[in-house]
Design a protein around this motif. Sequence first.
Motif, short mmCIF file in Angstrom:
data_model
loop_
_atom_site.label_atom_id
_atom_site.label_comp_id
_atom_site.label_asym_id
_atom_site.label_seq_id
_atom_site.Cartn_x
_atom_site.Cartn_y
_atom_site.Cartn_z
N TYR A 226 52.66 64.13 44.52
CA TYR A 226 51.98 62.94 44.02
C TYR A 226 51.76 63.05 42.51
CZ TYR A 226 48.09 59.97 42.70
OH TYR A 226 47.28 59.08 42.04
N LYS A 274 57.85 61.74 52.42
CA LYS A 274 57.59 60.93 51.23
C LYS A 274 56.14 60.44 51.26
CE LYS A 274 61.81 60.71 49.38
NZ LYS A 274 62.62 59.49 49.43
N LYS A 276 53.25 57.88 50.49
CA LYS A 276 53.21 56.42 50.44
C LYS A 276 52.78 55.96 49.05
CE LYS A 276 50.85 52.45 52.55
NZ LYS A 276 49.88 52.02 53.59
N PRO A 277 53.53 55.03 48.46
CA PRO A 277 53.16 54.51 47.14
C PRO A 277 51.76 53.89 47.16
CG PRO A 277 55.37 53.80 47.75
CD PRO A 277 54.77 54.43 48.97
N GLY A 278 50.99 54.18 46.13
CA GLY A 278 49.66 53.61 46.01
C GLY A 278 48.58 54.31 46.80
N TRP A 316 60.40 54.68 50.92
CA TRP A 316 59.45 53.59 51.02
C TRP A 316 60.01 52.37 50.30
CZ3 TRP A 316 55.08 53.40 53.90
CH2 TRP A 316 54.55 54.62 54.36
N ASP A 318 57.91 49.35 50.35
CA ASP A 318 56.61 48.92 49.86
C ASP A 318 55.55 49.60 50.74
OD1 ASP A 318 56.51 47.36 52.25
OD2 ASP A 318 57.43 45.67 51.21
#
Length: 337
Positions: A226, A274, A276-278, A316, A318
């Motif tokens: 991250y 992976k 998660k974005p955000g 990912w 989104d």
Amino acid sequence: MKNIFSIVFLAVGITAFSQQVESLETILNDNVSIRALETDGHTIWYSGTEAKVGYVDIGNPKNQKQIKVSEEKLQFRTLGQDKTSFYTINIESPARFFKIDKKNLTSQVVFTDTVKTAFYDALHFVNDRLAYTFSDSGKDHLLKLAVYRDGKWSPFKNNVVLNEGEAAFAASNTNISSASKYLWIATGGKASRILRMNLKTEKFEIFNTPFIQGESSQGMYSIDFYDDRFGIAVGGDYTKQDANINNIATTNDGGETWQVQASGQNAGYMTCVKIKPGSKGKEMMAVGDQNISYSSDFGKTWKKISDEKGFFVFNWIDGNRIVLAGNKRIAVMKLKF
């Protein structure tokens, strides 16, 4: 690692474990095994067996194109991109570095490694002008790296010595990762360690891990960070895919020390993880040949959300969609929370 192989299973659909899975739609069926993905806008690019490289439009799957960059049956397990091109390397020696134009899909070989032991496990772009790729070592056991700087590939000299039987797994192009300060490489086999390079000084540090290791099939298969401190590693033993001891670990100090997580309480062998974005590292997914799993507490506990088989790698799209690839297909999975 040359002895990695794909265990092929027929897809069995989404099971009772999949209450978080809203839908799974196949967007590509083809006679190809895919272990490397890159997202570029609304398209997903892939490289695979049979010298195949191509893309699929995620929103309009009928908009897809595929090329063969060679008449030889080359196997690709790496993929990376800058603003104008994609790059992939075949795993057999001689290892050819292919450059594929994003607009017209023309390809050319821009670098070649003729050493008999060349076997490139992963390729990672730090930014549009800088990338690294690494290969299994030769008899000297030195870490073998190539670097991409401002449009050109060249060997990258270093003094990192790997242990006897220490290599890496070309499972999903994700055993290399970077953040603002560091680049990390995860090894496996007789030893499973973290090689951390300072991107400014290009000096390496090596850290041991408590990950399963000791056999050629064991170790870390995938890592993701991250930031310069928090990271996740997953893997196991591809010859014992149900084994779930010491196959997940996290770090909070940039890879210097690792803490085993969910040992004996996870779905087993995993090839790709992976964040998660955000989510700031809190949420993540992992896939293996026989399962898809999710963690919502920084990798401490894991829940199997699908028994879908035959996927090796994912990205990912989104916050609630992922694109998966593996044996003969690419699919989009929508999640609900």
